[in-house]
Scaffold this motif. Structure first.
Motif, PDB file in Angstrom:
ATOM      1  N   CYS A   1       0.818  -1.209   0.000  1.00 51.56           N
ATOM      2  CA  CYS A   1       0.000   0.000   0.000  1.00 51.56           C
ATOM      3  C   CYS A   1       0.855   1.264   0.000  1.00 51.56           C
ATOM      4  O   CYS A   1       1.802   1.383   0.786  1.00 51.56           O
ATOM      5  CB  CYS A   1      -0.923  -0.018   1.214  1.00 51.56           C
ATOM      6  SG  CYS A   1      -2.138   1.324   1.230  1.00 51.56           S
TER       7      CYS A   1
ATOM      8  N   SER B   1      -6.707  -5.759 -10.825  1.00 52.14           N
ATOM      9  CA  SER B   1      -7.347  -4.803 -11.723  1.00 52.14           C
ATOM     10  C   SER B   1      -6.974  -5.117 -13.171  1.00 52.14           C
ATOM     11  O   SER B   1      -5.922  -5.686 -13.450  1.00 52.14           O
ATOM     12  CB  SER B   1      -6.920  -3.367 -11.376  1.00 52.14           C
ATOM     13  OG  SER B   1      -5.519  -3.207 -11.571  1.00 52.14           O
TER      14      SER B   1
ATOM     15  N   ARG C   1      -3.793  -0.714  -9.441  1.00 57.20           N
ATOM     16  CA  ARG C   1      -4.010  -0.666  -7.994  1.00 57.20           C
ATOM     17  C   ARG C   1      -2.768  -0.169  -7.275  1.00 57.20           C
ATOM     18  O   ARG C   1      -1.645  -0.575  -7.579  1.00 57.20           O
ATOM     19  CB  ARG C   1      -4.398  -2.056  -7.477  1.00 57.20           C
ATOM     20  CG  ARG C   1      -4.769  -2.054  -6.001  1.00 57.20           C
ATOM     21  CD  ARG C   1      -5.370  -3.366  -5.566  1.00 57.20           C
ATOM     22  NE  ARG C   1      -5.701  -3.373  -4.158  1.00 57.20           N
ATOM     23  CZ  ARG C   1      -6.262  -4.379  -3.503  1.00 57.20           C
ATOM     24  NH1 ARG C   1      -6.581  -5.467  -4.172  1.00 57.20           N
ATOM     25  NH2 ARG C   1      -6.522  -4.303  -2.217  1.00 57.20           N
TER      26      ARG C   1
ATOM     27  N   TYR D   1      -3.308   0.846  -3.606  1.00 56.95           N
ATOM     28  CA  TYR D   1      -3.639   0.830  -2.185  1.00 56.95           C
ATOM     29  C   TYR D   1      -4.284  -0.499  -1.794  1.00 56.95           C
ATOM     30  O   TYR D   1      -4.875  -1.179  -2.629  1.00 56.95           O
ATOM     31  CB  TYR D   1      -4.592   1.981  -1.849  1.00 56.95           C
ATOM     32  CG  TYR D   1      -4.077   3.319  -2.321  1.00 56.95           C
ATOM     33  CD1 TYR D   1      -3.023   3.947  -1.674  1.00 56.95           C
ATOM     34  CD2 TYR D   1      -4.629   3.944  -3.442  1.00 56.95           C
ATOM     35  CE1 TYR D   1      -2.531   5.155  -2.115  1.00 56.95           C
ATOM     36  CE2 TYR D   1      -4.148   5.154  -3.896  1.00 56.95           C
ATOM     37  CZ  TYR D   1      -3.094   5.763  -3.230  1.00 56.95           C
ATOM     38  OH  TYR D   1      -2.603   6.958  -3.689  1.00 56.95           O
TER      39      TYR D   1
ATOM     40  N   SER E   1      -6.794  -0.945   0.272  1.00 55.63           N
ATOM     41  CA  SER E   1      -8.230  -0.878   0.542  1.00 55.63           C
ATOM     42  C   SER E   1      -8.786   0.457   0.067  1.00 55.63           C
ATOM     43  O   SER E   1      -8.043   1.408  -0.197  1.00 55.63           O
ATOM     44  CB  SER E   1      -8.486  -1.021   2.049  1.00 55.63           C
ATOM     45  OG  SER E   1      -7.904   0.082   2.749  1.00 55.63           O
ATOM     46  N   ASP E   2     -10.108   0.536  -0.017  1.00 61.18           N
ATOM     47  CA  ASP E   2     -10.765   1.795  -0.373  1.00 61.18           C
ATOM     48  C   ASP E   2     -10.493   2.855   0.685  1.00 61.18           C
ATOM     49  O   ASP E   2     -10.379   4.051   0.369  1.00 61.18           O
ATOM     50  CB  ASP E   2     -12.277   1.580  -0.504  1.00 61.18           C
ATOM     51  CG  ASP E   2     -12.640   0.750  -1.730  1.00 61.18           C
ATOM     52  OD1 ASP E   2     -11.808   0.661  -2.653  1.00 61.18           O
ATOM     53  OD2 ASP E   2     -13.754   0.181  -1.752  1.00 61.18           O
ATOM     54  N   ARG E   3     -10.390   2.422   1.925  1.00 62.17           N
ATOM     55  CA  ARG E   3     -10.131   3.371   3.013  1.00 62.17           C
ATOM     56  C   ARG E   3      -8.791   4.070   2.823  1.00 62.17           C
ATOM     57  O   ARG E   3      -8.693   5.300   2.955  1.00 62.17           O
ATOM     58  CB  ARG E   3     -10.153   2.636   4.357  1.00 62.17           C
ATOM     59  CG  ARG E   3      -9.880   3.530   5.557  1.00 62.17           C
ATOM     60  CD  ARG E   3      -9.898   2.733   6.842  1.00 62.17           C
ATOM     61  NE  ARG E   3      -9.621   3.577   7.994  1.00 62.17           N
ATOM     62  CZ  ARG E   3      -9.524   3.125   9.242  1.00 62.17           C
ATOM     63  NH1 ARG E   3      -9.718   1.827   9.486  1.00 62.17           N
ATOM     64  NH2 ARG E   3      -9.269   3.953  10.231  1.00 62.17           N
ATOM     65  N   CYS E   4      -7.760   3.290   2.496  1.00 64.05           N
ATOM     66  CA  CYS E   4      -6.439   3.876   2.287  1.00 64.05           C
ATOM     67  C   CYS E   4      -6.413   4.743   1.028  1.00 64.05           C
ATOM     68  O   CYS E   4      -5.748   5.780   0.987  1.00 64.05           O
ATOM     69  CB  CYS E   4      -5.370   2.782   2.194  1.00 64.05           C
ATOM     70  SG  CYS E   4      -4.790   2.193   3.805  1.00 64.05           S
ATOM     71  N   ALA E   5      -7.131   4.326  -0.006  1.00 69.70           N
ATOM     72  CA  ALA E   5      -7.191   5.110  -1.241  1.00 69.70           C
ATOM     73  C   ALA E   5      -7.835   6.468  -0.971  1.00 69.70           C
ATOM     74  O   ALA E   5      -7.341   7.508  -1.431  1.00 69.70           O
ATOM     75  CB  ALA E   5      -7.979   4.356  -2.302  1.00 69.70           C
ATOM     76  N   THR E   6      -8.921   6.470  -0.199  1.00 66.31           N
ATOM     77  CA  THR E   6      -9.601   7.717   0.139  1.00 66.31           C
ATOM     78  C   THR E   6      -8.704   8.613   0.978  1.00 66.31           C
ATOM     79  O   THR E   6      -8.612   9.825   0.741  1.00 66.31           O
ATOM     80  CB  THR E   6     -10.909   7.425   0.904  1.00 66.31           C
ATOM     81  OG1 THR E   6     -11.769   6.646   0.087  1.00 66.31           O
ATOM     82  CG2 THR E   6     -11.600   8.711   1.297  1.00 66.31           C
TER      83      THR E   6
ATOM     84  N   ASN F   1      -6.040  10.128  -1.222  1.00 65.93           N
ATOM     85  CA  ASN F   1      -6.588  11.157  -2.110  1.00 65.93           C
ATOM     86  C   ASN F   1      -6.878  12.452  -1.356  1.00 65.93           C
ATOM     87  O   ASN F   1      -6.639  13.551  -1.873  1.00 65.93           O
ATOM     88  CB  ASN F   1      -7.868  10.647  -2.781  1.00 65.93           C
ATOM     89  CG  ASN F   1      -7.589   9.569  -3.811  1.00 65.93           C
ATOM     90  OD1 ASN F   1      -6.507   9.509  -4.375  1.00 65.93           O
ATOM     91  ND2 ASN F   1      -8.565   8.704  -4.049  1.00 65.93           N
TER      92      ASN F   1
END
Length: 215
Positions: A151, A164, A169, A171, A173-178, A181
């Motif tokens: 990550c 993907s 990709r 990150y 998880s979506d949490r880390c991506a958010t 960002n």
């Protein structure tokens, strides 16, 4: 059970530790057993001694991901090969055959055969390591070393497998991506504010110089 499924064993084990945060959830025999998921028969073999052994395998698996993350394909493969040699498995064809169990059977009632990794371990760690290493090896050879990642959202560095379609990709998880960002957005805003402030100061200085010159 498809071979691709087994690659998640490696990810689950590696991510029991977050070195940058000083966190480690692999501290008890219950934590070891939880890693086996639905494979409760294998989990029951675990003893207190497996906690230390699991940590050792975890460090070696993380090294595989770290090498892949830095683009060192040869080192990543060499490290994984050493695990495969130390923890071998026996591929077997498996399928559901019980007449009252429709899972894993086609419309004709025939078993849906699939590859299964049969391990013959001396302890729970050896069994888990064999499955994790073989699953990761399958993923690596099928999709490429660059599909093994860590990550990019500091300080996370959790392992992940990139599935993907465009190899995009970054990150775990979506949490880390958010979170990443949002951090990038705030950094851009600070930079824009700094530039605006410097531009304003420069314009103010130029104006004062112009007024002084006219005098």
């Amino acid at each position: 059970m498809e071979l691709a499924y087994y690659s998640d064993y490696a990810v689950r084990l590696v991510n029991t530790e977050e070195p940058a945060r000083g966190k480690d959830s692999l501290t008890s025999i219950d934590a070891v057993r939880d890693l086996f998921g639905a494979n409760q028969q294998a989990a029951r073999r675990a003893t207190d001694a497996d906690v230390t052994r699991f940590r050792s395998v975890r460090a070696r698996l993380r090294a595989v991901f770290e090498a892949a993350d830095t683009g060192d394909e040869t080192l990543s493969v060499d490290l994984l090969n050493s695990l495969l040699l130390e923890f071998p498995v026996s591929p077997q064809i498996s399928g559901h055959t019980a007449s009252d169990d429709r899972r894993g059977r086609d419309d004709d009632g025939r078993p849906l055969w699939h590859m299964h990794l049969a391990d013959h371990p001396s302890n729970a760690t050896a069994g888990f390591a064999a499955i994790a290493a073989m699953g990761l090896a399958f993923h690596l050879t099928e999709y490429g070393v660059d599909r093994l990642g860590l990550c990019e959202a500091p300080p996370c560095r959790n392992a992940y497998l990139d599935t993907s379609t465009n190899r995009s990709r970054r990150y775990c998880s979506d949490r880390c991506a958010t979170r990443a960002n949002v951090a990038a957005y705030r950094a851009r805003k600070r930079l824009e504010a700094d530039r605006s402030e410097k531009t304003g100061l420069a314009a103010d200085t130029a104006q004062r110089s112009s007024v002084s010159g006219e005098r």
